[in-house]
Design a protein around this motif. Structure first.
Motif, PDB file in Angstrom:
ATOM      1  N   ASP A 146       0.742  -1.242   0.009  1.00  0.00           N
ATOM      2  CA  ASP A 146      -0.062   0.061   0.044  1.00  0.00           C
ATOM      3  C   ASP A 146       0.786   1.269  -0.065  1.00  0.00           C
ATOM      4  O   ASP A 146       0.508   2.155  -0.397  1.00  0.00           O
ATOM      5  CB  ASP A 146      -1.103   0.072   1.331  1.00  0.00           C
ATOM      6  CG  ASP A 146      -0.193  -0.050   2.502  1.00  0.00           C
ATOM      7  OD1 ASP A 146      -0.416   0.792   3.295  1.00  0.00           O
ATOM      8  OD2 ASP A 146       0.496  -0.847   2.797  1.00  0.00           O
ATOM      9  N   GLN A 147       2.169   1.269   0.558  1.00  0.00           N
ATOM     10  CA  GLN A 147       2.866   2.326   0.633  1.00  0.00           C
ATOM     11  C   GLN A 147       3.509   2.768  -0.591  1.00  0.00           C
ATOM     12  O   GLN A 147       4.095   3.783  -0.769  1.00  0.00           O
ATOM     13  CB  GLN A 147       3.622   2.308   1.981  1.00  0.00           C
ATOM     14  CG  GLN A 147       3.185   2.266   3.141  1.00  0.00           C
ATOM     15  CD  GLN A 147       4.002   2.232   4.452  1.00  0.00           C
ATOM     16  OE1 GLN A 147       4.769   3.504   4.491  1.00  0.00           O
ATOM     17  NE2 GLN A 147       4.103   1.409   5.231  1.00  0.00           N
ATOM     18  N   ASP A 168      -6.489  11.210   1.961  1.00  0.00           N
ATOM     19  CA  ASP A 168      -5.184  10.629   1.669  1.00  0.00           C
ATOM     20  C   ASP A 168      -5.076   9.104   1.377  1.00  0.00           C
ATOM     21  O   ASP A 168      -6.190   8.814   0.835  1.00  0.00           O
ATOM     22  CB  ASP A 168      -3.959  10.821   3.078  1.00  0.00           C
ATOM     23  CG  ASP A 168      -5.239  10.141   4.276  1.00  0.00           C
ATOM     24  OD1 ASP A 168      -5.651   8.977   3.916  1.00  0.00           O
ATOM     25  OD2 ASP A 168      -4.944  10.465   5.448  1.00  0.00           O
ATOM     26  N   ARG A 169      -3.558   8.803   1.035  1.00  0.00           N
ATOM     27  CA  ARG A 169      -3.474   7.336   0.583  1.00  0.00           C
ATOM     28  C   ARG A 169      -4.087   6.336   1.409  1.00  0.00           C
ATOM     29  O   ARG A 169      -4.771   5.428   0.677  1.00  0.00           O
ATOM     30  CB  ARG A 169      -2.078   7.180   0.315  1.00  0.00           C
ATOM     31  CG  ARG A 169      -1.528   5.796  -0.268  1.00  0.00           C
ATOM     32  CD  ARG A 169      -0.338   5.436  -0.393  1.00  0.00           C
ATOM     33  NE  ARG A 169       0.489   5.711   1.046  1.00  0.00           N
ATOM     34  CZ  ARG A 169       1.787   5.800   1.133  1.00  0.00           C
ATOM     35  NH1 ARG A 169       2.667   6.064   0.177  1.00  0.00           N
ATOM     36  NH2 ARG A 169       2.415   6.111   2.401  1.00  0.00           N
ATOM     37  N   ASP A 170      -4.152   6.504   2.647  1.00  0.00           N
ATOM     38  CA  ASP A 170      -4.810   5.301   3.470  1.00  0.00           C
ATOM     39  C   ASP A 170      -6.156   5.348   3.302  1.00  0.00           C
ATOM     40  O   ASP A 170      -6.763   4.187   3.105  1.00  0.00           O
ATOM     41  CB  ASP A 170      -4.413   5.863   4.874  1.00  0.00           C
ATOM     42  CG  ASP A 170      -3.075   4.879   5.493  1.00  0.00           C
ATOM     43  OD1 ASP A 170      -2.382   4.700   4.579  1.00  0.00           O
ATOM     44  OD2 ASP A 170      -2.542   5.318   6.653  1.00  0.00           O
ATOM     45  N   ALA A 171      -6.840   6.403   3.144  1.00  0.00           N
ATOM     46  CA  ALA A 171      -8.286   6.531   2.767  1.00  0.00           C
ATOM     47  C   ALA A 171      -8.650   5.828   1.679  1.00  0.00           C
ATOM     48  O   ALA A 171      -9.566   5.198   1.527  1.00  0.00           O
ATOM     49  CB  ALA A 171      -8.855   8.087   2.820  1.00  0.00           C
ATOM     50  N   LEU A 172      -7.844   6.050   0.551  1.00  0.00           N
ATOM     51  CA  LEU A 172      -8.174   5.234  -0.682  1.00  0.00           C
ATOM     52  C   LEU A 172      -7.812   3.912  -0.723  1.00  0.00           C
ATOM     53  O   LEU A 172      -8.562   2.993  -0.962  1.00  0.00           O
ATOM     54  CB  LEU A 172      -7.213   5.882  -2.006  1.00  0.00           C
ATOM     55  CG  LEU A 172      -7.217   5.443  -3.271  1.00  0.00           C
ATOM     56  CD1 LEU A 172      -8.498   5.179  -3.678  1.00  0.00           C
ATOM     57  CD2 LEU A 172      -6.300   6.096  -4.180  1.00  0.00           C
ATOM     58  N   THR A 177       1.397  -2.829   6.851  1.00  0.00           N
ATOM     59  CA  THR A 177       1.211  -2.107   8.031  1.00  0.00           C
ATOM     60  C   THR A 177       0.269  -1.283   8.348  1.00  0.00           C
ATOM     61  O   THR A 177      -0.244  -0.783   9.255  1.00  0.00           O
ATOM     62  CB  THR A 177       2.558  -1.065   8.102  1.00  0.00           C
ATOM     63  OG1 THR A 177       2.189  -0.318   7.046  1.00  0.00           O
ATOM     64  CG2 THR A 177       3.771  -1.787   8.114  1.00  0.00           C
ATOM     65  N   LEU A 178      -0.839  -1.253   7.375  1.00  0.00           N
ATOM     66  CA  LEU A 178      -2.229  -0.432   7.565  1.00  0.00           C
ATOM     67  C   LEU A 178      -2.812  -1.227   8.566  1.00  0.00           C
ATOM     68  O   LEU A 178      -3.950  -0.546   8.939  1.00  0.00           O
ATOM     69  CB  LEU A 178      -2.882  -0.525   5.906  1.00  0.00           C
ATOM     70  CG  LEU A 178      -4.094   0.187   5.999  1.00  0.00           C
ATOM     71  CD1 LEU A 178      -3.694   1.894   6.471  1.00  0.00           C
ATOM     72  CD2 LEU A 178      -4.465   0.288   4.551  1.00  0.00           C
ATOM     73  N   ASN A 179      -2.564  -2.433   8.590  1.00  0.00           N
ATOM     74  CA  ASN A 179      -3.373  -3.174   9.715  1.00  0.00           C
ATOM     75  C   ASN A 179      -3.240  -2.779  11.087  1.00  0.00           C
ATOM     76  O   ASN A 179      -3.934  -2.839  11.951  1.00  0.00           O
ATOM     77  CB  ASN A 179      -3.118  -4.991   9.759  1.00  0.00           C
ATOM     78  CG  ASN A 179      -3.717  -5.554   8.305  1.00  0.00           C
ATOM     79  OD1 ASN A 179      -4.882  -5.851   8.437  1.00  0.00           O
ATOM     80  ND2 ASN A 179      -3.157  -5.396   7.194  1.00  0.00           N
ATOM     81  N   LYS A 237      -1.814  -9.470   0.582  1.00  0.00           N
ATOM     82  CA  LYS A 237      -0.722  -8.943   1.276  1.00  0.00           C
ATOM     83  C   LYS A 237      -1.228  -7.710   1.977  1.00  0.00           C
ATOM     84  O   LYS A 237      -0.831  -7.596   3.016  1.00  0.00           O
ATOM     85  CB  LYS A 237       0.591  -9.158   0.450  1.00  0.00           C
ATOM     86  CG  LYS A 237       1.144 -10.258   0.219  1.00  0.00           C
ATOM     87  CD  LYS A 237       2.365 -10.123  -0.510  1.00  0.00           C
ATOM     88  CE  LYS A 237       3.428  -9.677   0.279  1.00  0.00           C
ATOM     89  NZ  LYS A 237       3.910 -10.533   1.031  1.00  0.00           N
ATOM     90  N   VAL A 238      -1.919  -6.761   1.196  1.00  0.00           N
ATOM     91  CA  VAL A 238      -2.077  -5.627   1.260  1.00  0.00           C
ATOM     92  C   VAL A 238      -3.266  -5.551   2.594  1.00  0.00           C
ATOM     93  O   VAL A 238      -3.177  -4.887   3.545  1.00  0.00           O
ATOM     94  CB  VAL A 238      -2.469  -4.672   0.334  1.00  0.00           C
ATOM     95  CG1 VAL A 238      -2.967  -3.404   1.082  1.00  0.00           C
ATOM     96  CG2 VAL A 238      -1.623  -4.352  -0.381  1.00  0.00           C
ATOM     97  N   LEU A 239      -4.357  -6.503   2.367  1.00  0.00           N
ATOM     98  CA  LEU A 239      -5.311  -6.695   3.239  1.00  0.00           C
ATOM     99  C   LEU A 239      -4.943  -7.188   4.498  1.00  0.00           C
ATOM    100  O   LEU A 239      -5.638  -6.731   5.464  1.00  0.00           O
ATOM    101  CB  LEU A 239      -6.427  -7.635   2.382  1.00  0.00           C
ATOM    102  CG  LEU A 239      -7.881  -7.865   3.071  1.00  0.00           C
ATOM    103  CD1 LEU A 239      -8.510  -6.316   3.433  1.00  0.00           C
ATOM    104  CD2 LEU A 239      -8.700  -8.631   2.508  1.00  0.00           C
TER     105      LEU A 239
END
Length: 211
Positions: A44-45, A69-73, A128-130, A122-124
């Motif tokens: 995601d980053q 921001d990116r996290d929201a998307l 690190t967003l987790n 992997k992103v889901l």
């Protein structure tokens, strides 16, 4: 002679402006582009809002109208992925004939989705967003597994037990094998169906499938 429009074309090509009231379609297009790119990037980053704008064919400022921001998307893209998974699971469960078959079907759909979309998986589940977000929308998957396990117990097809604990054990086993398949694809993996059947027998307590 009319006045020329001084507004530069968005990078990556042109796009007709959405008519008034079509903002939701643009938002959906942005989310769809983010889904495709996250699956390719598996990180995601590594996603850039400007790159997403180029993919859609709009100015970067148009993305910020819909996402702060990116996290929201990324979260919106992952939620859409999960909704798609739920729809596929429900379709598979409807086609199954009994509670055990329904539990098996939903588990295989989850495994197949990860195989088809390792980057998104992997992103889901591993990014690190987790740690930065609770991702409450993932609860729908967890709750669905618990309901499916409970159906097996209620039908007498699995021994009565702590349904939440059994569901958690099953989810942990499935995510473990899926994650290892995504990250270590060269190991001598058996067919996913065989592993899922063993999980259902050993962790849920259903009867072994007839050979």
């Amino acid at each position: 002679m009319g006045t020329m429009d001084p507004t530069p074309e968005p990078p990556g090509g042109t796009r007709n402006r959405n008519p008034r009231g079509k903002g939701e379609q643009l938002r959906a297009d942005i989310v769809a582009a983010a889904v495709r790119m996250l699956d390719e990037l598996a990180d995601d980053q590594a996603l850039s809002l400007r790159a997403v704008a180029r993919e859609v064919g709009i100015a970067a400022t148009s993305v910020y109208i819909h996402f702060a921001d990116r996290d929201a998307l990324v979260l919106a893209a992952l939620e859409q992925c999960l909704l798609d998974q739920v729809a596929a699971i429900e379709e598979a469960e409807e086609a199954a004939t009994d509670p055990v078959a329904k539990l098996r079907a939903r588990t295989l759909v989850l495994g197949d989705w990860a195989y088809q979309h390792p980057g998104l998986y992997k992103v889901l589940h591993e990014s690190t967003l987790n740690q930065r977000s609770a991702m409450a929308f993932k609860a729908k998957l967890f709750e669905g597994t618990t309901i499916a396990v409970r159906r097996c117990m209620d039908a007498g097809l699995a021994p009565a037990d702590d349904v939440d604990a059994v569901s958690l054990d099953l989810r942990a086993a499935v995510h473990g094998t899926v994650s290892m398949r995504v990250n270590q694809p060269d190991l001598p993996w058996p067919p996913l169906e065989e592993q899922v059947d063993r999980f259902l027998v050993k962790l849920v307590g259903v009867a072994a499938p007839s050979s």
